[in-house]
Scaffold this motif. Structure first.
Motif, short mmCIF file in Angstrom:
data_model
loop_
_atom_site.label_atom_id
_atom_site.label_comp_id
_atom_site.label_asym_id
_atom_site.label_seq_id
_atom_site.Cartn_x
_atom_site.Cartn_y
_atom_site.Cartn_z
N PHE A 34 46.91 41.83 88.29
CA PHE A 34 46.12 41.61 89.50
C PHE A 34 46.14 42.84 90.39
CE2 PHE A 34 45.46 39.61 93.78
CZ PHE A 34 44.17 39.18 93.55
N LYS A 35 47.28 43.48 90.50
CA LYS A 35 47.38 44.70 91.30
C LYS A 35 46.48 45.79 90.73
CE LYS A 35 50.67 48.23 92.87
NZ LYS A 35 50.10 48.23 94.23
N TYR A 36 46.45 45.90 89.40
CA TYR A 36 45.56 46.88 88.75
C TYR A 36 44.10 46.60 89.11
CZ TYR A 36 42.75 48.89 84.97
OH TYR A 36 41.78 49.55 84.26
N LEU A 37 43.71 45.34 89.01
CA LEU A 37 42.34 44.96 89.33
C LEU A 37 42.01 45.28 90.78
CD1 LEU A 37 39.83 43.49 88.11
CD2 LEU A 37 40.76 41.38 89.05
N CYS A 38 42.94 44.97 91.69
CA CYS A 38 42.72 45.24 93.12
C CYS A 38 42.63 46.74 93.38
CB CYS A 38 43.86 44.64 93.94
SG CYS A 38 43.89 42.83 93.93
N ASP A 39 43.51 47.52 92.74
CA ASP A 39 43.49 48.97 92.93
C ASP A 39 42.13 49.55 92.57
OD1 ASP A 39 46.11 49.05 93.79
OD2 ASP A 39 46.93 49.66 91.85
N VAL A 40 41.59 49.11 91.43
CA VAL A 40 40.31 49.64 90.97
C VAL A 40 39.18 49.21 91.89
CG1 VAL A 40 38.62 49.58 89.10
CG2 VAL A 40 41.05 49.76 88.57
N LEU A 41 39.17 47.94 92.31
CA LEU A 41 38.10 47.44 93.17
C LEU A 41 38.13 48.11 94.55
CD1 LEU A 41 38.20 43.63 92.31
CD2 LEU A 41 36.30 45.20 91.90
N ILE A 42 39.30 48.32 95.08
CA ILE A 42 39.41 48.92 96.41
C ILE A 42 39.03 50.40 96.37
CG2 ILE A 42 41.05 49.55 98.24
CD1 ILE A 42 42.51 46.89 97.60
N SER A 43 39.48 51.11 95.33
CA SER A 43 39.19 52.55 95.23
C SER A 43 37.83 52.82 94.60
CB SER A 43 40.27 53.23 94.39
OG SER A 43 40.23 52.79 93.04
N ARG A 44 37.28 51.77 93.92
CA ARG A 44 36.03 51.89 93.15
C ARG A 44 36.12 52.99 92.11
NH1 ARG A 44 30.94 50.66 97.26
NH2 ARG A 44 31.80 48.75 98.15
N ASN A 45 37.29 53.10 91.52
CA ASN A 45 37.51 54.09 90.46
C ASN A 45 37.21 53.43 89.12
OD1 ASN A 45 38.33 56.38 89.08
ND2 ASN A 45 40.50 55.83 89.14
N TYR A 46 35.92 53.24 88.86
CA TYR A 46 35.50 52.49 87.69
C TYR A 46 35.34 53.38 86.46
CZ TYR A 46 34.00 49.28 91.42
OH TYR A 46 33.95 48.47 92.53
N ARG A 47 35.56 52.74 85.29
CA ARG A 47 35.17 53.37 84.03
C ARG A 47 33.82 52.77 83.63
NH1 ARG A 47 39.59 53.67 79.38
NH2 ARG A 47 37.74 54.58 78.44
N TYR A 48 32.92 53.63 83.19
CA TYR A 48 31.55 53.19 82.95
C TYR A 48 31.24 53.11 81.47
CZ TYR A 48 31.16 54.30 87.89
OH TYR A 48 31.36 54.35 89.24
N ARG A 49 30.50 52.07 81.08
CA ARG A 49 30.13 51.84 79.70
C ARG A 49 28.85 52.59 79.33
NH1 ARG A 49 32.13 49.78 74.88
NH2 ARG A 49 33.84 49.39 76.31
N SER A 50 27.99 52.88 80.30
CA SER A 50 26.71 53.52 80.03
C SER A 50 26.23 54.26 81.27
CB SER A 50 25.66 52.48 79.63
OG SER A 50 25.41 51.60 80.72
N VAL A 51 25.17 55.03 81.11
CA VAL A 51 24.58 55.73 82.25
C VAL A 51 24.08 54.71 83.27
CG1 VAL A 51 22.70 57.24 82.98
CG2 VAL A 51 23.95 57.74 80.87
N ARG A 52 23.49 53.62 82.77
CA ARG A 52 23.00 52.56 83.65
C ARG A 52 24.13 51.97 84.49
NH1 ARG A 52 22.98 47.05 82.80
NH2 ARG A 52 21.49 45.85 84.06
N SER A 53 25.27 51.68 83.87
CA SER A 53 26.38 51.10 84.63
C SER A 53 26.97 52.13 85.59
CB SER A 53 27.46 50.56 83.68
OG SER A 53 28.02 51.60 82.90
N ARG A 54 26.93 53.40 85.22
CA ARG A 54 27.41 54.44 86.14
C ARG A 54 26.57 54.49 87.41
NH1 ARG A 54 30.54 58.96 85.94
NH2 ARG A 54 30.95 58.64 83.73
N ILE A 55 25.25 54.41 87.25
CA ILE A 55 24.35 54.45 88.40
C ILE A 55 24.56 53.22 89.29
CG2 ILE A 55 21.94 54.37 89.11
CD1 ILE A 55 21.29 55.99 86.56
N LYS A 56 24.61 52.03 88.65
CA LYS A 56 24.77 50.80 89.42
C LYS A 56 26.19 50.65 89.96
CE LYS A 56 22.43 47.19 88.27
NZ LYS A 56 21.91 45.98 87.60
N GLY A 57 27.14 51.24 89.27
CA GLY A 57 28.52 51.08 89.67
C GLY A 57 28.91 51.81 90.94
#
Length: 235
Positions: free
Chosen positions: A134-157
Motif C-alpha cells: 500500500f505504501k508503494y502504491l501511495c508513493d507512486v500516486l502522490i509523486s506520479r512517478n508512473y511507468r508507462y505501457r505505451s505512448v498513449r498511456s504516457r500522454i494520458k498519464g
C-alpha cells in the motif's frame, strides 16, 4: 409538477447510464488476499472455494517485461442498483507491483481498491508486505512517478490521478467481532484497528488531494461485495 417530472426523468436517465457504462476499476493487493476470488465472484456470484497457493495468479514475461493481463467486464447489482465493473486480475507478488501501476495508468482507472487481510495487523513477513504494498502504491500516486505501457498511456498519464481509493479489509469473517459490528452499525468502520497499519499513508493521500474510503469484505462467502462496489462507484 413539471419540475418533478424533469427530476424523475433525470434520475431515471442517470440510473440507466450507471447500469450500462463500464467503470474502470483497479484492484490491487499482495498475494493471497482475495483479489482473484473477488474477480471470480463478480464474474459469477455464488459459493466460492479457497484458491490454493499453486493456483495463485501468475504472469508470463516477454524478454524483460511481464505481459499485462486484459481486463474483463462484470455486472454488479444490489437491490435494483447496477454497475458494470471493468477490471483485471493482477498478481500480488512484489515482482508484479509495477503491473499495478501500468494497469491503472493504461486503463485510466477511475477508482482503485487495495485489498488486505488480518495478517497486516498481526505483523510478520506477509503482514509487513501488505503494508509495504500500500505504501508503494501511495508513493507512486502522490509523486506520479508512473511507468508507462505505451505512448498513449504516457500522454494520458501526465495528468492521471484516481478519483477515489478504497482500502478493503478482506476475509472479514475472520476478524468481525462485537466492536466491528458496533462500528458497522454506527457507520464508523474506519476506526477499526484492522486499518491501523495504514493510517499514515491514508493521511498522506488525503493531504495530496486523493479521496479515500474504507470497507470490509469477505469475498469467499460473498459478504458485502456488491454493497462495497456500489459505494465505490457512486462518485
Amino acid at each position: 409538477m413539471t419540475g418533478s417530472v424533469l427530476v424523475g426523468a433525470a434520475l431515471w436517465g442517470q440510473n440507466i447510464y450507471n447500469a450500462w457504462r463500464p467503470r474502470s476499476v483497479g484492484i490491487y493487493g499482495t498475494a493471497m488476499v482475495g483479489k482473484t476470488t473477488l474477480d471470480s465472484y463478480m464474474t459469477t456470484p455464488g459459493e466460492m472455494y479457497d484458491i490454493p497457493i499453486d493456483e495463485r495468479t501468475e504472469h508470463y514475461k516477454i524478454l524483460t517485461r511481464y505481459i499485462l493481463p486484459k481486463s474483463t467486464k462484470k455486472r454488479v447489482s444490489w437491490k435494483g442498483e447496477k454497475r458494470v465493473v471493468d477490471s483485471a486480475d493482477i498478481g500480488g507478488q512484489e515482482r508484479y507491483w509495477n503491473l499495478w501501476i501500468e494497469d491503472m495508468v493504461y486503463r485510466q482507472a477511475e477508482v482503485i481498491i487495495y485489498m488486505f487481510d488480518e495478517r497486516a495487523l498481526k505483523g510478520g513477513v506477509e503482514g509487513m508486505e501488505q503494508v509495504a504494498g500500500f505504501k508503494y502504491l501511495c508513493d507512486v500516486l502522490i509523486s506520479r512517478n508512473y511507468r508507462y505501457r505505451s505512448v498513449r498511456s504516457r500522454i494520458k498519464g501526465r495528468k492521471y490521478s484516481p478519483k477515489l481509493i478504497m482500502l478493503v479489509a478482506n476475509k472479514a469473517d475472520r476478524f468481525f467481532d462485537d466492536n466491528a459490528a458496533l462500528l458497522w452499525q454506527q457507520g464508523r468502520i474506519g476506526e477499526h484497528k484492522v486499518f491501523d497499519p495504514f493510517r499514515d499513508d491514508l493521511i498522506r493521500l488525503q493531504k495530496s488531494g486523493i479521496r479515500t474510503k474504507r470497507s470490509f469484505m469477505a469475498t469467499r462467502i460473498g459478504w458485502n461485495v456488491e454493497i462495497t462496489m456500489l459505494d465505490l462507484l457512486t462518485i
